[in-house]
Design a protein around this motif. Structure first.
Motif, PDB file in Angstrom:
ATOM      1  N   ALA A 132       0.872  -1.177   0.000  1.00 24.05           N
ATOM      2  CA  ALA A 132       0.000   0.000   0.000  1.00 24.05           C
ATOM      3  C   ALA A 132       0.905   1.221   0.000  1.00 24.05           C
ATOM      4  CB  ALA A 132      -0.893  -0.017   1.237  1.00 24.05           C
ATOM      5  N   GLY A 133       0.780   2.076  -1.010  1.00 25.07           N
ATOM      6  CA  GLY A 133       1.720   3.200  -1.148  1.00 25.07           C
ATOM      7  C   GLY A 133       3.037   2.754  -1.773  1.00 25.07           C
ATOM      8  N   GLY A 134       2.972   1.689  -2.555  1.00 25.30           N
ATOM      9  CA  GLY A 134       4.184   1.080  -3.109  1.00 25.30           C
ATOM     10  C   GLY A 134       4.831   1.835  -4.257  1.00 25.30           C
ATOM     11  N   ALA A 135       4.168   2.908  -4.758  1.00 19.34           N
ATOM     12  CA  ALA A 135       4.808   3.708  -5.815  1.00 19.34           C
ATOM     13  C   ALA A 135       5.684   4.809  -5.229  1.00 19.34           C
ATOM     14  CB  ALA A 135       3.741   4.320  -6.720  1.00 19.34           C
ATOM     15  N   GLY A 136       5.633   4.988  -3.915  1.00 13.34           N
ATOM     16  CA  GLY A 136       6.403   6.055  -3.272  1.00 13.34           C
ATOM     17  C   GLY A 136       7.882   5.706  -3.148  1.00 13.34           C
ATOM     18  N   TYR A 137       8.593   6.590  -2.500  1.00 13.28           N
ATOM     19  CA  TYR A 137      10.060   6.467  -2.399  1.00 13.28           C
ATOM     20  C   TYR A 137      10.479   5.132  -1.761  1.00 13.28           C
ATOM     21  CZ  TYR A 137      14.722   7.690  -0.502  1.00 13.28           C
ATOM     22  OH  TYR A 137      16.049   7.704  -0.142  1.00 13.28           O
ATOM     23  N   VAL A 154      -0.611  -0.861  -4.624  1.00  8.70           N
ATOM     24  CA  VAL A 154      -1.805  -0.009  -4.634  1.00  8.70           C
ATOM     25  C   VAL A 154      -1.363   1.384  -4.230  1.00  8.70           C
ATOM     26  CG1 VAL A 154      -4.130   0.369  -3.759  1.00  8.70           C
ATOM     27  CG2 VAL A 154      -3.212  -1.953  -3.853  1.00  8.70           C
ATOM     28  N   ASP A 155      -1.657   2.358  -5.074  1.00 12.63           N
ATOM     29  CA  ASP A 155      -1.243   3.732  -4.778  1.00 12.63           C
ATOM     30  C   ASP A 155      -2.205   4.688  -5.478  1.00 12.63           C
ATOM     31  OD1 ASP A 155       0.382   6.231  -4.602  1.00 12.63           O
ATOM     32  OD2 ASP A 155       1.929   4.851  -3.896  1.00 12.63           O
ATOM     33  N   ASN A 156      -2.560   5.782  -4.818  1.00 14.55           N
ATOM     34  CA  ASN A 156      -3.416   6.776  -5.491  1.00 14.55           C
ATOM     35  C   ASN A 156      -2.571   7.888  -6.125  1.00 14.55           C
ATOM     36  OD1 ASN A 156      -2.614   8.279  -3.302  1.00 14.55           O
ATOM     37  ND2 ASN A 156      -4.673   8.745  -2.560  1.00 14.55           N
ATOM     38  N   LEU A 207       0.567  10.279   4.350  1.00 11.47           N
ATOM     39  CA  LEU A 207       1.072  11.633   4.110  1.00 11.47           C
ATOM     40  C   LEU A 207       2.191  11.849   5.120  1.00 11.47           C
ATOM     41  CD1 LEU A 207      -2.357  13.485   3.751  1.00 11.47           C
ATOM     42  CD2 LEU A 207      -0.875  12.603   1.922  1.00 11.47           C
ATOM     43  N   LYS A 208       3.292  12.502   4.692  1.00 10.25           N
ATOM     44  CA  LYS A 208       4.491  12.470   5.552  1.00 10.25           C
ATOM     45  C   LYS A 208       5.183  13.811   5.767  1.00 10.25           C
ATOM     46  CE  LYS A 208       7.812  11.675   1.908  1.00 10.25           C
ATOM     47  NZ  LYS A 208       9.060  11.100   1.474  1.00 10.25           N
ATOM     48  N   ALA A 209       4.589  14.897   5.291  1.00 11.59           N
ATOM     49  CA  ALA A 209       5.283  16.180   5.453  1.00 11.59           C
ATOM     50  C   ALA A 209       4.938  16.792   6.819  1.00 11.59           C
ATOM     51  CB  ALA A 209       4.898  17.131   4.323  1.00 11.59           C
ATOM     52  N   ASP A 242      -7.143   6.269   8.536  1.00 17.80           N
ATOM     53  CA  ASP A 242      -8.170   5.564   7.762  1.00 17.80           C
ATOM     54  C   ASP A 242      -7.557   4.479   6.861  1.00 17.80           C
ATOM     55  OD1 ASP A 242     -10.778   5.162   7.242  1.00 17.80           O
ATOM     56  OD2 ASP A 242     -11.150   7.085   6.253  1.00 17.80           O
ATOM     57  N   THR A 243      -6.410   4.757   6.254  1.00 20.19           N
ATOM     58  CA  THR A 243      -5.780   3.730   5.411  1.00 20.19           C
ATOM     59  C   THR A 243      -5.444   2.500   6.262  1.00 20.19           C
ATOM     60  OG1 THR A 243      -3.667   4.890   5.746  1.00 20.19           O
ATOM     61  CG2 THR A 243      -4.759   5.229   3.629  1.00 20.19           C
ATOM     62  N   THR A 244      -4.967   2.745   7.469  1.00 15.23           N
ATOM     63  CA  THR A 244      -4.596   1.626   8.354  1.00 15.23           C
ATOM     64  C   THR A 244      -5.830   0.804   8.724  1.00 15.23           C
ATOM     65  OG1 THR A 244      -2.855   3.048   9.230  1.00 15.23           O
ATOM     66  CG2 THR A 244      -3.390   1.085  10.516  1.00 15.23           C
TER      67      THR A 244
HETATM   68  P1  NAD Z   1       6.097   8.688  -0.206  1.00 15.08           P
HETATM   69  O1  NAD Z   1       5.178   9.853  -0.097  1.00 15.08           O
HETATM   70  O2  NAD Z   1       7.133   8.699  -1.265  1.00 15.08           O
HETATM   71  O3  NAD Z   1       5.244   7.329  -0.344  1.00 15.08           O
HETATM   72  C1  NAD Z   1       3.949   7.183   0.196  1.00 15.08           C
HETATM   73  C2  NAD Z   1       3.053   6.706  -0.927  1.00 15.08           C
HETATM   74  O4  NAD Z   1       1.736   6.516  -0.413  1.00 15.08           O
HETATM   75  C3  NAD Z   1       2.961   7.703  -2.087  1.00 15.08           C
HETATM   76  O5  NAD Z   1       3.203   7.021  -3.281  1.00 15.08           O
HETATM   77  C4  NAD Z   1       1.515   8.199  -2.013  1.00 15.08           C
HETATM   78  O6  NAD Z   1       1.008   8.513  -3.298  1.00 15.08           O
HETATM   79  C5  NAD Z   1       0.824   7.015  -1.372  1.00 15.08           C
HETATM   80  N1  NAD Z   1      -0.418   7.311  -0.649  1.00 15.08           N
HETATM   81  C6  NAD Z   1      -0.602   8.196   0.353  1.00 15.08           C
HETATM   82  N2  NAD Z   1      -1.879   8.143   0.770  1.00 15.08           N
HETATM   83  C7  NAD Z   1      -2.514   7.202   0.021  1.00 15.08           C
HETATM   84  C8  NAD Z   1      -3.818   6.687  -0.013  1.00 15.08           C
HETATM   85  N3  NAD Z   1      -4.794   7.141   0.771  1.00 15.08           N
HETATM   86  N4  NAD Z   1      -4.098   5.703  -0.920  1.00 15.08           N
HETATM   87  C9  NAD Z   1      -3.138   5.237  -1.750  1.00 15.08           C
HETATM   88  N5  NAD Z   1      -1.874   5.687  -1.761  1.00 15.08           N
HETATM   89  C10 NAD Z   1      -1.574   6.670  -0.868  1.00 15.08           C
HETATM   90  O7  NAD Z   1       6.770   8.492   1.233  1.00 15.08           O
HETATM   91  P2  NAD Z   1       7.958   7.518   1.669  1.00 15.08           P
HETATM   92  O8  NAD Z   1       9.105   8.358   2.024  1.00 15.08           O
HETATM   93  O9  NAD Z   1       8.093   6.421   0.689  1.00 15.08           O
HETATM   94  O10 NAD Z   1       7.333   6.971   3.024  1.00 15.08           O
HETATM   95  C11 NAD Z   1       6.615   5.760   3.088  1.00 15.08           C
HETATM   96  C12 NAD Z   1       6.100   5.588   4.504  1.00 15.08           C
HETATM   97  O11 NAD Z   1       7.205   5.617   5.408  1.00 15.08           O
HETATM   98  C13 NAD Z   1       5.154   6.692   4.975  1.00 15.08           C
HETATM   99  O12 NAD Z   1       4.141   6.117   5.761  1.00 15.08           O
HETATM  100  C14 NAD Z   1       6.036   7.576   5.824  1.00 15.08           C
HETATM  101  O13 NAD Z   1       5.303   8.242   6.816  1.00 15.08           O
HETATM  102  C15 NAD Z   1       6.980   6.566   6.430  1.00 15.08           C
HETATM  103  N6  NAD Z   1       8.266   7.136   6.830  1.00 15.08           N
HETATM  104  C16 NAD Z   1       9.002   7.835   5.920  1.00 15.08           C
HETATM  105  C17 NAD Z   1      10.214   8.403   6.305  1.00 15.08           C
HETATM  106  C18 NAD Z   1      11.021   9.227   5.349  1.00 15.08           C
HETATM  107  O14 NAD Z   1      11.867  10.001   5.802  1.00 15.08           O
HETATM  108  N7  NAD Z   1      10.842   9.103   4.034  1.00 15.08           N
HETATM  109  C19 NAD Z   1      10.670   8.237   7.615  1.00 15.08           C
HETATM  110  C20 NAD Z   1       9.901   7.487   8.506  1.00 15.08           C
HETATM  111  C21 NAD Z   1       8.698   6.942   8.096  1.00 15.08           C
END
Ligand code: NAD
Ligand code: WQD
Length: 338
Positions: free
Chosen positions: A6-11, A30-32, A83-85, A102-104
């Motif tokens: 879930a959120g697998g397209a992120g960093y 799955v990613d929005n 969301l992480k900012a 809600d996602t959890t």
């Molecule tokens: P990211 O924003 O690159 O990845 C999160 C992804 O979740 C994104 O692709 C976003 O589009 C997706 N997303 C968010 N809400 C969604 C929803 N409702 N439905 C579907 N997709 C949704 O962030 P990241 O850096 O890859 O972080 C991943 C996770 O790790 C986050 O939960 C973040 O809080 C946690 N985290 C990150 C860091 C960091 O410094 N990067 C540190 C600690 C924890």
């Protein structure tokens, strides 16, 4: 195993996808795309040399998520979707609580209804709050956070612990990340922040590539060896490997287990700047500015538990983190956009 990201397209999710695929697992993303783009998934396929099932969907949307759980035989869920900012969460607390919690809850409901028992969660060092001594150890109590983002992580950890108490078959692994930086060694994948980067390394990379004029170092008068804040920076591919170990652990254990994922070594902001310059032979223009509200002077991980129980240890150095960040940024100056 079949692992839903879930959120697998992120960093972090995209780098973890490559690590899992390379180890022989299947992934379903799955990613929005609220903070990423479909091109990231295409790059995962390119780098791993495998097809990935992917869905553009909101993880809060229970009906769609149930369809995804029905279409795929899922063994484990990794929940990155959040969301992480930190700063934005102060201005938009309701959006942060709604999305992250809600996602959890939706994932937990879908898992219960489909009989999926293994859950790995992206938590954060931020849950140690402001009171705990350093280095942080998993046995410490969660602290109080200075922003809604941090509170969502504290609350989600508590929700997951309660869910696990109520279902003895559930396996929950809480991974507390420290400061992930770096990029895949191929230079094809990396961190692609939207707008002005909030975090240090992407900001440095954008200065290096000419997208930003200079870096402002937030505070030079902290009680640290050189006056700038110290953090525990971890290479994103080491972090990805921690997820591989966590998924394997979850599959053979029940209950909740918490792991710090960090290196155990802190570096200051100035040390990061100079390491980047040295590794890449690129100058980084910077000036020392005001402190940023909410920043702690320093924190780092005690990472012994993950080594002892998961057999996980970081392999990559700070020079690797700097080199891989630059390799990604210089080859993709606008990120995943052409
Ligand atoms: P990211 O924003 O690159 O990845 C999160 C992804 O979740 C994104 O692709 C976003 O589009 C997706 N997303 C968010 N809400 C969604 C929803 N409702 N439905 C579907 N997709 C949704 O962030 P990241 O850096 O890859 O972080 C991943 C996770 O790790 C986050 O939960 C973040 O809080 C946690 N985290 C990150 C860091 C960091 O410094 N990067 C540190 C600690 C924890
Ligand atoms: C690192 C250091 C800044 C930008 C954040 C979240 C934390 C976790 C990881 C999710 C700090 C300094 C930064 C800049 C700077 N995320 N800095 N100039 O704040 O340690 O952690 O991301 O859970 O919860 O708070 O990371 O990269 O923002 O900052 O001097 O332009 O770099 O002051 O000392 P941080 P960061």
């Amino acid at each position: 195993m079949n692992i839903l990201l879930a959120g697998g397209a992120g960093y972090i999710g995209s780098h973890t996808a490559v690590e899992l695929l390379t180890a022989g697992h299947e992934v379903i993303i799955v990613d929005n795309y609220c903070n990423s783009c479909p091109e990231a998934v295409r790059r995962v396929e390119e780098v791993a040399g495998k097809h990935v099932a992917s869905y553009g969907a909101d993880v809060k949307d229970k009906r769609t998520m149930m369809k995804i759980f029905e279409e795929n035989e899922i063994d484990c869920v990794i929940h990155f979707a959040g969301l992480k900012a930190v700063g934005e969460s102060v201005d938009k607390p309701i959006e942060y609580y709604r999305n992250n919690i809600d996602t959890t809850l939706t994932l937990l409901e879908c898992m219960r209804e489909s009989g999926v028992k293994n859950f790995v969660f992206s938590s954060s060092a931020t849950v140690y709050g402001e009171e705990n001594p350093i280095p942080y150890v998993e046995t410490m109590k969660r602290g109080s956070c200075s922003n809604p983002y941090g509170w969502t992580k504290v609350m989600m950890e508590e929700i997951l612990e309660d869910a696990s108490k109520a279902d003895s078959e559930l396996s929950v692994v809480l991974l507390r990340y420290f400061n992930p930086i770096g990029a895949h060694e191929s230079g094809r994948m990396g961190e692609d922040p939207q707008g002005i980067p909030n975090n240090l390394m992407p900001y440095i990379a954008q200065v290096a590539v000419g997208r930003r004029d200079h870096l402002t170092v937030y505070g030079g008068d902290y009680p640290t060896p050189d006056g700038t804040c110290r953090r525990d920076y971890i290479h994103v591919m080491d972090l990805a490997n921690g997820h591989l170990k966590a998924v394997e652990y979850a599959n053979t254990h029940k209950g909740v287990e918490v792991f710090n994922l960090g290196t155990g070594t802190p570096y200051s902001v100035l040390e990061i700047i100079h390491a980047f310059e040295e590794a890449n032979q690129v100058p980084i223009k910077y000036e020392i500015g005001e402190r940023r509200a909410g920043d702690l002077p320093e924190f780092w991980a005690n990472a012994q538990k993950a080594e002892r129980i998961l057999g996980w240890k970081t392999k990559r150095t700070l020079a690797d983190m700097c080199r891989d960040t630059w390799n990604w940024q210089k080859n993709n100056p606008q990120g995943y956009k052409k």
